[in-house]
Write a protein that holds these residues in place. Sequence first.
Motif, mmCIF file in Angstrom:
data_model
loop_
_atom_site.group_PDB
_atom_site.id
_atom_site.type_symbol
_atom_site.label_atom_id
_atom_site.label_comp_id
_atom_site.label_asym_id
_atom_site.label_seq_id
_atom_site.Cartn_x
_atom_site.Cartn_y
_atom_site.Cartn_z
ATOM 1 N N VAL A 8 0.864 -1.170 0.000
ATOM 2 C CA VAL A 8 0.000 0.000 0.000
ATOM 3 C C VAL A 8 0.900 1.218 0.000
ATOM 4 O O VAL A 8 1.840 1.288 0.779
ATOM 5 C CB VAL A 8 -0.908 0.028 1.249
ATOM 6 N N SER A 9 0.647 2.193 -0.863
ATOM 7 C CA SER A 9 1.522 3.360 -0.937
ATOM 8 C C SER A 9 0.925 4.543 -0.201
ATOM 9 O O SER A 9 1.393 4.916 0.864
ATOM 10 C CB SER A 9 1.823 3.715 -2.390
ATOM 11 N N LYS A 23 0.000 7.897 4.991
ATOM 12 C CA LYS A 23 1.228 7.360 4.411
ATOM 13 C C LYS A 23 1.388 5.902 4.802
ATOM 14 O O LYS A 23 0.993 5.474 5.890
ATOM 15 C CB LYS A 23 2.443 8.166 4.866
ATOM 16 N N HIS A 24 1.978 5.151 3.891
ATOM 17 C CA HIS A 24 2.236 3.742 4.141
ATOM 18 C C HIS A 24 3.308 3.570 5.215
ATOM 19 O O HIS A 24 4.271 4.330 5.278
ATOM 20 C CB HIS A 24 2.692 3.071 2.839
ATOM 21 N N ILE A 196 -1.406 -0.550 8.381
ATOM 22 C CA ILE A 196 -0.650 -0.424 7.137
ATOM 23 C C ILE A 196 -0.461 1.040 6.724
ATOM 24 O O ILE A 196 0.150 1.328 5.700
ATOM 25 C CB ILE A 196 -1.318 -1.202 5.991
ATOM 26 N N GLY A 197 -1.007 1.963 7.512
ATOM 27 C CA GLY A 197 -0.832 3.374 7.206
ATOM 28 C C GLY A 197 -1.171 4.219 8.418
ATOM 29 O O GLY A 197 -1.910 3.785 9.312
#
Length: 201
Positions: A8-9, A23-24, A196-197
């Motif tokens: 994930v970006s 943000k990742h 994840i972020g």
Amino acid sequence: MKIIVLLVSIFTFAQSAHAQSFKHVPVEYIVALGDPAANSGSGAQSWGLWNQDPGPRGCLLENYGKLKAAGGVTPAQWKFDSKDWWLEEHGSIMEKPVFPLAPGQYVVTGGREVTAVLTVYPMDKNGVERWELGQGAKLYDVTHLPCHAARYTPSAKDNSCSPAMAQKTAFPVAPGVPMPSIAGCNKQDYAVLFVIGVAQN
């Protein structure tokens, strides 16, 4: 716990009347308590965070004797606490998460179909942190079911709560099955959420 690689970006989720940018981060792990069917509640001050996968850093039950001989210090250089210790689904003794979970916004998932924004509000004057999931998600939706995390503390003052008392045949623990009880211990099962972020400052 297995390391789950989630590519994930940048995350942008609608939050009430505005869009928040995320943000990742490398996968982190929240341990949470609450009604699986709830999407908000109080008590997040009792939630914790591992900023890396604690499973590979753990000590299998079968190696507990070696851990004691080493003064409770693991090869990963964390120290076992006989009055407050954790197990995962494969029978690995884990280091403690960091408590309490810091206020903020986290992108969380159970590695299934749902990804949502978890908002943890600042602690109030009574020491209580509220939490809320966006995107219509419930706590169950963002729980990684194969991962188990249970906290064991003594139920008496005789120091009988020990990993040596665990039944090794009870492991691995299947998804949806509570972690095993251990003689002399109180047990608390926690849900595990992947982070994840995080919200951009």
